[in-house]
Design a protein around this motif. Structure first.
Motif, PDB file in Angstrom:
ATOM      1  N   THR A 186       1.497   6.533  -6.951  1.00  0.00           N
ATOM      2  CA  THR A 186       0.387   7.417  -7.303  1.00  0.00           C
ATOM      3  C   THR A 186       0.827   8.872  -7.229  1.00  0.00           C
ATOM      4  OG1 THR A 186      -1.266   5.823  -6.569  1.00  0.00           O
ATOM      5  CG2 THR A 186      -1.957   8.123  -6.676  1.00  0.00           C
ATOM      6  N   GLN A 187       1.543   9.229  -6.172  1.00  0.00           N
ATOM      7  CA  GLN A 187       2.010  10.608  -6.040  1.00  0.00           C
ATOM      8  C   GLN A 187       2.988  10.970  -7.149  1.00  0.00           C
ATOM      9  OE1 GLN A 187       3.298  12.059  -2.306  1.00  0.00           O
ATOM     10  NE2 GLN A 187       1.358  11.637  -1.311  1.00  0.00           N
ATOM     11  N   MET A 216       0.832  -1.201   0.000  1.00  0.00           N
ATOM     12  CA  MET A 216       0.000   0.000   0.000  1.00  0.00           C
ATOM     13  C   MET A 216       0.873   1.261   0.000  1.00  0.00           C
ATOM     14  SD  MET A 216      -3.036  -1.276   2.559  1.00  0.00           S
ATOM     15  CE  MET A 216      -3.724   0.347   2.753  1.00  0.00           C
ATOM     16  N   ILE A 260       6.796   9.088   2.713  1.00  0.00           N
ATOM     17  CA  ILE A 260       6.397   7.757   2.259  1.00  0.00           C
ATOM     18  C   ILE A 260       7.616   6.849   2.161  1.00  0.00           C
ATOM     19  CG2 ILE A 260       5.402   6.426   0.353  1.00  0.00           C
ATOM     20  CD1 ILE A 260       3.671   8.949  -0.237  1.00  0.00           C
ATOM     21  N   ASN A 318       2.293   1.678  -3.457  1.00  0.00           N
ATOM     22  CA  ASN A 318       1.243   2.167  -4.353  1.00  0.00           C
ATOM     23  C   ASN A 318       0.977   3.650  -4.138  1.00  0.00           C
ATOM     24  OD1 ASN A 318       0.889  -0.266  -5.640  1.00  0.00           O
ATOM     25  ND2 ASN A 318      -0.855  -0.875  -4.397  1.00  0.00           N
ATOM     26  N   GLU A 319       0.969   4.092  -2.877  1.00  0.00           N
ATOM     27  CA  GLU A 319       0.760   5.507  -2.572  1.00  0.00           C
ATOM     28  C   GLU A 319       1.882   6.346  -3.166  1.00  0.00           C
ATOM     29  OE1 GLU A 319       0.419   8.569   1.243  1.00  0.00           O
ATOM     30  OE2 GLU A 319       0.587   6.419   1.614  1.00  0.00           O
TER      31      GLU A 319
END
Length: 67
Positions: free
Chosen positions: A26-27, A19, A53, A22-23
């Motif tokens: 995405t950013q 996760m 992150i 993935n975050e």
């Protein structure tokens, strides 16, 4: 994000790590798709968010290897 992206494949048992990655992706994609140049403040905030992150990813990756 689709349900299949959230469910871990056998080689991705660490759902939290998946996760976080993935975050981060995405950013990065959102930044790449920005239509207008970022102000210095926006760029600094984006870099800080990605750094946060990455710290979490590194921490979780190290923690996962010691389990």
């Amino acid at each position: 994000m689709s349900e299949s992206e959230l469910s871990p494949r056998p080689e991705r048992k660490n759902l939290l790590l998946r996760m976080l990655i993935n975050e981060m992706l995405t950013q990065v994609r959102d930044l790449r798709n920005e239509a207008t140049p970022m102000s210095p403040l926006e760029r600094e905030q984006a870099e800080e968010a990605l750094e946060r992150i990455m710290i979490q990813v590194r921490s979780e990756a190290v923690r996962g290897t010691s389990d």
